[in-house]
Each structure stands twice: as C-alpha cells, then as structure tokens.
Design an enzyme around this catalytic site. Structure first.
Site, PDB file in Angstrom:
ATOM      1  N   TYR A 107       0.848  -1.204   0.000  1.00 35.90           N
ATOM      2  CA  TYR A 107       0.000   0.000   0.000  1.00 35.90           C
ATOM      3  C   TYR A 107       0.882   1.252   0.000  1.00 35.90           C
ATOM      4  CZ  TYR A 107      -4.095   2.720   0.082  1.00 35.90           C
ATOM      5  OH  TYR A 107      -5.033   3.634  -0.292  1.00 35.90           O
ATOM      6  N   ARG A 160      -8.398  11.042  -8.364  1.00 35.84           N
ATOM      7  CA  ARG A 160      -7.508  11.680  -7.371  1.00 35.84           C
ATOM      8  C   ARG A 160      -6.813  10.575  -6.594  1.00 35.84           C
ATOM      9  NH1 ARG A 160      -7.813  12.276  -1.645  1.00 35.84           N
ATOM     10  NH2 ARG A 160      -6.809  10.383  -2.282  1.00 35.84           N
ATOM     11  N   LYS A 178      -6.112  -1.665  -1.083  1.00 32.26           N
ATOM     12  CA  LYS A 178      -6.959  -1.446   0.101  1.00 32.26           C
ATOM     13  C   LYS A 178      -7.646  -2.737   0.522  1.00 32.26           C
ATOM     14  CE  LYS A 178      -7.354   2.998   1.396  1.00 32.26           C
ATOM     15  NZ  LYS A 178      -7.967   4.297   1.602  1.00 32.26           N
ATOM     16  N   GLU A 249     -13.547   5.402  -3.214  1.00 32.42           N
ATOM     17  CA  GLU A 249     -12.117   5.569  -2.973  1.00 32.42           C
ATOM     18  C   GLU A 249     -11.454   6.463  -4.017  1.00 32.42           C
ATOM     19  OE1 GLU A 249     -10.375   4.357  -0.485  1.00 32.42           O
ATOM     20  OE2 GLU A 249      -8.482   5.092  -1.289  1.00 32.42           O
ATOM     21  N   ASP A 250     -10.742   7.468  -3.539  1.00 32.15           N
ATOM     22  CA  ASP A 250      -9.926   8.325  -4.407  1.00 32.15           C
ATOM     23  C   ASP A 250     -10.701   8.952  -5.565  1.00 32.15           C
ATOM     24  OD1 ASP A 250      -7.868   8.066  -2.710  1.00 32.15           O
ATOM     25  OD2 ASP A 250      -6.549   6.937  -4.028  1.00 32.15           O
ATOM     26  N   ASP A 272     -13.700   6.600   2.267  1.00 34.76           N
ATOM     27  CA  ASP A 272     -12.573   6.489   3.190  1.00 34.76           C
ATOM     28  C   ASP A 272     -11.735   7.766   3.240  1.00 34.76           C
ATOM     29  OD1 ASP A 272     -10.948   4.978   5.015  1.00 34.76           O
ATOM     30  OD2 ASP A 272      -9.418   5.090   3.457  1.00 34.76           O
ATOM     31  N   ASP A 273     -11.602   8.435   2.098  1.00 35.76           N
ATOM     32  CA  ASP A 273     -10.764   9.645   2.077  1.00 35.76           C
ATOM     33  C   ASP A 273     -11.357  10.728   2.967  1.00 35.76           C
ATOM     34  OD1 ASP A 273      -9.066   8.544  -0.036  1.00 35.76           O
ATOM     35  OD2 ASP A 273     -10.910   8.695  -1.189  1.00 35.76           O
ATOM     36  N   ASN A 412       0.114  12.646   1.130  1.00 39.64           N
ATOM     37  CA  ASN A 412       0.791  11.476   0.547  1.00 39.64           C
ATOM     38  C   ASN A 412       1.115  11.759  -0.904  1.00 39.64           C
ATOM     39  OD1 ASN A 412       0.446   9.726   2.830  1.00 39.64           O
ATOM     40  ND2 ASN A 412      -1.709   9.531   2.270  1.00 39.64           N
TER      41      ASN A 412
HETATM   42  P1  NAD Z   1      -8.354  17.415  -2.227  1.00 41.12           P
HETATM   43  O1  NAD Z   1      -7.924  17.626  -3.608  1.00 41.12           O
HETATM   44  O2  NAD Z   1      -9.787  17.151  -1.937  1.00 41.12           O
HETATM   45  O3  NAD Z   1      -7.922  18.685  -1.352  1.00 41.12           O
HETATM   46  C1  NAD Z   1      -6.726  19.370  -1.476  1.00 41.12           C
HETATM   47  C2  NAD Z   1      -6.930  20.729  -0.818  1.00 41.12           C
HETATM   48  O4  NAD Z   1      -5.668  21.390  -0.722  1.00 41.12           O
HETATM   49  C3  NAD Z   1      -7.855  21.669  -1.572  1.00 41.12           C
HETATM   50  O5  NAD Z   1      -8.755  22.257  -0.664  1.00 41.12           O
HETATM   51  C4  NAD Z   1      -6.924  22.757  -2.118  1.00 41.12           C
HETATM   52  O6  NAD Z   1      -7.529  24.030  -2.182  1.00 41.12           O
HETATM   53  C5  NAD Z   1      -5.857  22.749  -1.037  1.00 41.12           C
HETATM   54  N1  NAD Z   1      -4.596  23.342  -1.453  1.00 41.12           N
HETATM   55  C6  NAD Z   1      -3.935  23.249  -2.642  1.00 41.12           C
HETATM   56  N2  NAD Z   1      -2.835  23.991  -2.617  1.00 41.12           N
HETATM   57  C7  NAD Z   1      -2.777  24.569  -1.412  1.00 41.12           C
HETATM   58  C8  NAD Z   1      -1.869  25.449  -0.783  1.00 41.12           C
HETATM   59  N3  NAD Z   1      -0.778  25.873  -1.416  1.00 41.12           N
HETATM   60  N4  NAD Z   1      -2.127  25.843   0.490  1.00 41.12           N
HETATM   61  C9  NAD Z   1      -3.217  25.424   1.137  1.00 41.12           C
HETATM   62  N5  NAD Z   1      -4.113  24.571   0.591  1.00 41.12           N
HETATM   63  C10 NAD Z   1      -3.883  24.157  -0.658  1.00 41.12           C
HETATM   64  O7  NAD Z   1      -7.454  16.245  -1.658  1.00 41.12           O
HETATM   65  P2  NAD Z   1      -7.677  15.365  -0.344  1.00 41.12           P
HETATM   66  O8  NAD Z   1      -8.429  14.151  -0.677  1.00 41.12           O
HETATM   67  O9  NAD Z   1      -8.205  16.203   0.751  1.00 41.12           O
HETATM   68  O10 NAD Z   1      -6.192  14.898  -0.032  1.00 41.12           O
HETATM   69  C11 NAD Z   1      -5.191  15.830   0.305  1.00 41.12           C
HETATM   70  C12 NAD Z   1      -3.932  15.099   0.751  1.00 41.12           C
HETATM   71  O11 NAD Z   1      -4.198  14.391   1.955  1.00 41.12           O
HETATM   72  C13 NAD Z   1      -3.421  14.066  -0.256  1.00 41.12           C
HETATM   73  O12 NAD Z   1      -2.018  14.149  -0.341  1.00 41.12           O
HETATM   74  C14 NAD Z   1      -3.796  12.760   0.361  1.00 41.12           C
HETATM   75  O13 NAD Z   1      -2.904  11.722   0.019  1.00 41.12           O
HETATM   76  C15 NAD Z   1      -3.699  13.085   1.828  1.00 41.12           C
HETATM   77  N6  NAD Z   1      -4.497  12.165   2.645  1.00 41.12           N
HETATM   78  C16 NAD Z   1      -3.895  11.603   3.724  1.00 41.12           C
HETATM   79  C17 NAD Z   1      -4.573  10.707   4.509  1.00 41.12           C
HETATM   80  C18 NAD Z   1      -3.929  10.115   5.725  1.00 41.12           C
HETATM   81  O14 NAD Z   1      -2.877  10.517   6.093  1.00 41.12           O
HETATM   82  N7  NAD Z   1      -4.498   9.178   6.397  1.00 41.12           N
HETATM   83  C19 NAD Z   1      -5.879  10.368   4.168  1.00 41.12           C
HETATM   84  C20 NAD Z   1      -6.491  10.976   3.057  1.00 41.12           C
HETATM   85  C21 NAD Z   1      -5.778  11.873   2.299  1.00 41.12           C
END
Ligand code: NAD
Length: 555
Positions: A107, A160, A178, A249-250, A272-273, A412
């Site tokens: 993963y 995504r 997953k 997912e994603d 899940d996200d 990530n």
């Molecule tokens: P998303 O695309 O829904 O959201 C991204 C957000 O970041 C948007 O609101 C965007 O406006 C904002 N953004 C972009 N550039 C920015 C900047 N310079 N400053 C501030 N904000 C900014 O994506 P998501 O699903 O919310 O995922 C975001 C990240 O979180 C990914 O890297 C994902 O891998 C990670 N994530 C981690 C976990 C975990 O650790 N368990 C779980 C889910 C997602």
C-alpha cells in the site's frame, strides 16, 4: 456457535472442485510446494511439483528472501502481487506476519508508484473494470466475478489517486491494495472482497499519450453520462451483491462529497478519504490532547488544505465535540482552514459547499503563516497535497504558541508531506507532536529519539468494514467513525505516547481492527441497523469470523 451469514462455519478441511494443473493455477486454492504427498496423489498433482514437501514456514522464508533481494520497492511490489496471483493464503501469511515491512510495499507509499506505472508493470488483471461501453449491462459484468459472497467493494474512478492526481484506470492499484489490507489487517475473507475501477476516461495528457496505457483513451465522462454510469453501477451491486458495502475511494473532491451524500442513506457505503481519514486524524487529536493533558474542546485546529481529507476531519471533530455537549456552531468554531486561495472566511465568495460551514467571520489572511499568527491554533493539520507548506517559520511559530504543538503532515505520498518528521522535531526544538500520512522513520534530536505516528487510514477502514460485515449493518453511519476513533485512541498506550507516537504500533493492527470491528458492530446493533439480534458475546462473534491464512486439508 452463532454464525453470521457472512461465512459458513470455518472448515479445517475442504474438497476442492478442481484438480491437477488447474488446482495449482487457482490462487485461492493453491498451496504450491506445501501440498502433502497424500494430497498430491489424490488430487492428480504427482510430477507437477518438485518432490520436497515444504512447510508453510519454509515457503514464507523463501518469499521473504526473494522480496528482500529485489533491487527496488517497485520490484518488491510486483513480487508480492505475483505471489497474490499464485497463492493467496501464502501471500496473506507473509503480509500478516510482517505487516510493518509489507504494508508500505503493498500500500502507500509504493502503491502510488505502482499506479503511475500500472500499464508498464501489468502482468495479470485483478478486479473488475467498468466503462461507458458497459452501459445497460453493468450487472452482467458484476456477474462475471467468480465469487458470489462479496461483502466489501472498493470502487475508484481514478481521478484523485493519493496525492498524485488523475491516473484514470491506473487507479485500480488502490482498490486492490486497500482490499488486501481489509484481509491482512481485519481478517475479512479475501473471497468476500471485490476491487472495481470505474474507468470513465482520464484527463491526463501523459496517460492519453502513453502507448502502454490500459484504460479508455478518452477524456473523462462528466455530467449525466458520469452520474448515470455510477447510478447503474450502484443498482447493479444491490442486485448482484446485496450484502456488499461500497467504499468510495480516491474520487476527486467535486464527486467525492456529492456521491457520499447521494448514496450514504440509500446503500451501505462510505468514503474512506473523507470519513476514514477523519477517524484516524481525530484519534491522533485525542491522543495528542491526552499527551498535553488537555481536552478536545481546548483545541483549535487549523487545516492547511480544505478538501476531502481536511473537511472530513473537521466534520468528525465537530461530531466529537457535539457528543461532548457543544452546540454545532460552537463546535465548528474550533476548526479553521487555509486553502489554495488563503484563509477560508465569511467574505469569500468562491467557496464550495462543504467548506461553507467553516467560513467564520475574519479579516482575510493570505498565507498560512499569518493565519497561524492570528488564529493561534493548538494543532496544525496538513492535507493540501503540497510539499513543504509547513515552513520553518510556520513550525517555529506553532512552537512559540504551544508547549507541545500538534503538527500532522498528512499529505501522501512521502514527497508531498507538508514537512518531514525531522523538520517538525528540529524546528520545534523537539516539542512537536508529529504524525504523518506516509511513514517516516524514527528521528533522534538532541539525544532524544522520537517515533512519528503514521496517521494511516489502515488503522480504521479494515475494522469498520469488519464490524459492518459481521453485523450485516444496512448502513455505515458517522457514529461508527466516532466509535472507531475513540477505540483507536483508547488503544494508544502511555508507552506509545512517551515515544511521541499517537497511535499503537502497526504491528498491533490486527487487535486494533478487531476492537474497532466490535465497536462498530455494537453501534450497528444499538442503532437497529442489523437483520439479526445482537449476539451475547460480540467480541467473540467478531473474532471467530476473522480469516486466518492457514492451509486447509484437502480431502
Ligand atoms: P483534495 O484535492 O480534496 O484537497 C486538497 C486541498 O488542498 C484543496 O482544498 C486545495 O484548495 C488545497 N490546497 C492546494 N494547494 C494549497 C496550498 N498551497 N495551500 C493550502 N491549501 C492548498 O485532496 P484530499 O483528498 O483532501 O487529499 C489531500 C492530501 O491528503 C493528499 O495528499 C492525500 O494523500 C492526503 N491524505 C492523507 C490521509 C492520511 O494521512 N491518512 C488520508 C487521506 C488523504
């Protein structure tokens, strides 16, 4: 023993319906060199295997030696997926006995690379692909799946993938990964899992130009074409696999919230996200509050990023605060956001629906540093998918404001993290309470060793799935994620906290998942979501139904 319809009584011995070479080619039945001489004779395998009968321990030793000798993580990934294609039981034995080593390979973060190169490293198909060409016949596609008792479906449209953007059909690596964690972490039987790629095209020019890309070579479906395909898919699942839970997912932000809202009260489903991330992050906040001797209601959380992950976390923090007696409006004021356009505040006219409840009155503050200075958060959570957002100035300011600032860099894969573990500890002079999305190794700073917690959704979704599956809950409700977060935080020991780790060790994930499974099943029984009454001993009931990767005797 009371048995859920999920699985019949686990048998120690079975009569396989194939023999000879076909038995060796069926990964769910194959034992490879571990077939006994007696089984080889009875099942037409004599001569098809080298003479020595291996024990499972010997097979594990061989696999580990092979995997470890590979020259790159991507090779280790393909080695493991090839094993899954040959011998499912051995794959799960290796993964479950070596979870900390194997999880990053099967993963995140390695699966991200594997998805980017899906068409280049492809060997065998796994899961089902559904495209616009299947319109009107999606149920026939589902019927082609060889297993009938599907209980967990992970479906992606690949728009995504992790923090890597639109990977189209290449996203299939994620549902596969997953679902293998549903089995490895929570013991959901592999035959009850189904990975699905809704291949609606891709807008990635690089993929459309890649001669080895395996998905539909066209731009993404949008509007009614997209919605109708998803809707037909959901209807087909209800017909063909009526007991299945769907994990979205994603999906990209603009579809993720919409699909979750549209289907959460109609079918057993969750995202899940949004929701799994929320539970793992809330558990981290609860643990960090314990570490600092404060309560959740003493926290002010500033999010960098206002997408699925961040808004999902905030929504669950609000639920948790409401459960502690706060009003919804008061609870929301504990959460603030900075997105790509600056502080989310009430004068902004460009906000998407999910962010609006968090647009509190405030003068616009354009960047993260000024937001930290003005809002004085206790916790900073990064989910922006933008590397390096937590600059030295930001972390120094958090450490100036707080004795133990909580700094979660959740983006990530590793390269996208808002800061590294080392930076968080060094810039806060060793006072940061740090957690990340992708794994970071231990850090020694000024003689003290810190073990960063990994806010890995794998702490949550397998256990939630287990609880839903064994109780046969008709819906996945937000209260289940609250129960999961409290259970996870409750399993974090003082020893973990002393090391700076906000979660139990990943090596304990089986017990964590079982405990979450019990808490989720209890919620389902308490809320009347199950077809059967609550069994007397829910803990035993859940644990009895967990899959164990041991070879059955073939008679
Ligand atoms: P998303 O695309 O829904 O959201 C991204 C957000 O970041 C948007 O609101 C965007 O406006 C904002 N953004 C972009 N550039 C920015 C900047 N310079 N400053 C501030 N904000 C900014 O994506 P998501 O699903 O919310 O995922 C975001 C990240 O979180 C990914 O890297 C994902 O891998 C990670 N994530 C981690 C976990 C975990 O650790 N368990 C779980 C889910 C997602």
């Amino acid at each position: 023993m009371l048995v859920s319809r999920y699985l019949d009584v686990a048998e120690d011995s079975i009569r396989p319906n194939v023999s000879g070479i076909r038995l060796l080619q069926d990964p769910s039945l194959n034992k490879g060199t571990a077939f006994t001489l007696e089984e080889r004779r009875r099942l037409g395998l004599e001569g098809l295997l080298p003479p020595h009968v291996s024990s499972m321990a010997e097979q594990v030793q061989r696999v580990l030696a092979n995997v470890r000798s590979q020259s790159s993580d991507l090779h280790r990934y393909t080695e493991m997926i090839s094993l899954l294609d040959r011998n499912e039981t051995l794959f799960y034995r290796v993964v479950m006995d070596n979870l900390e080593e194997m999880m990053p390979i099967i993963y995140t973060p390695v699966v991200g690379k594997a998805c980017q190169l899906y068409g280049h490293i492809f060997r065998r198909p796994r899961g089902l692909f559904i495209t616009r060409l299947d319109r009107g016949r999606v149920r026939d596609v589902l019927r082609r799946w060889p297993h009938r008792n599907v209980r967990v479906i992970v479906a992606t449209d690949g728009e995504r993938i992790l923090g890597l953007g639109d990977l189209g059909a290449n996203g299939m690596g994620i549902p596969v990964g997953k679902l293998s964690l549903y089995t490895a972490c929570a013991g959901i039987h592999p035959a009850c899992t189904l990975p699905i790629a809704l291949d609606v095209g891709t807008n990635s020019a690089a993929l459309l130009d890649d001669p080895l890309y395996l998905g539909m070579r066209e731009r993404r479906l949008t509007g009614p074409d997209y919605d109708d395909l998803v809707s037909e898919f959901v209807a087909a699942v209800r017909e063909i696999f009526p007991h299945a839970m769907i994990q979205w997912e994603d999906f990209a932000n603009h579809n993720a919230f919409r699909l979750l809202e549209k289907y959460r009260d109609r079918v057993c489903s969750f995202n899940d996200d949004i929701q799994g991330t929320a539970a793992v992050a809330l558990a981290g906040l609860l643990s960090s509050a314990r570490l600092t001797g404060t309560a959740l209601k003493d926290q002010r959380v500033l999010f960098c990023g206002a997408g699925e992950a961040a808004v999902g976390i905030a929504n669950l923090v609000v639920d948790a605060l409401k459960a502690e007696g706060l009003s919804e409006a008061d609870a929301r004021r504990h959460c603030w956001f900075v997105d790509s356009k600056g502080l989310v505040e009430s004068s902004r006219r460009d906000l998407q629906e999910p962010k609006k409840p968090y647009a509190h009155p405030h003068a616009p503050a354009c960047d993260l540093l000024s937001a930290v200075k003005e809002l004085r958060p206790t916790s900073l959570i990064g989910a922006s998918a933008q590397r390096g957002q937590f600059t030295q100035e930001v972390v120094v300011e958090m450490a100036r404001l707080n004795k133990r600032p909580a700094i979660f860099a959740l983006s990530n894969p590793t390269d996208n993290a808002e800061c590294t573990a080392e930076q968080a500890y060094a810039w806060s002079d060793g006072r940061a309470v740090f957690a990340s999305g992708s794994p970071f190794g231990s850090v020694t700073y000024k003689g003290a060793t810190f073990v960063p917690g990994q806010g890995n959704n794998a702490y949550i979704f397998p256990g939630v799935g287990l609880g839903v599956v064994v109780s046969e809950a008709a819906r996945v409700i937000p209260e289940m994620f609250l129960a999961a977060a409290h259970t996870l935080a409750g399993l974090t020991t003082k020893k973990d906290l002393d090391l700076g780790r906000l979660y139990p060790s990943l090596s304990e994930i089986n017990e964590v998942s079982a405990a979450i499974g019990v808490a989720v099943a209890e919620t389902a029984y308490a809320r009347g979501l199950t077809p059967e009454p609550r069994p007397e001993d829910v803990g035993r009931f859940v644990r009895d139904l967990q899959y164990k990767p041991v070879y059955k005797k073939y008679v």
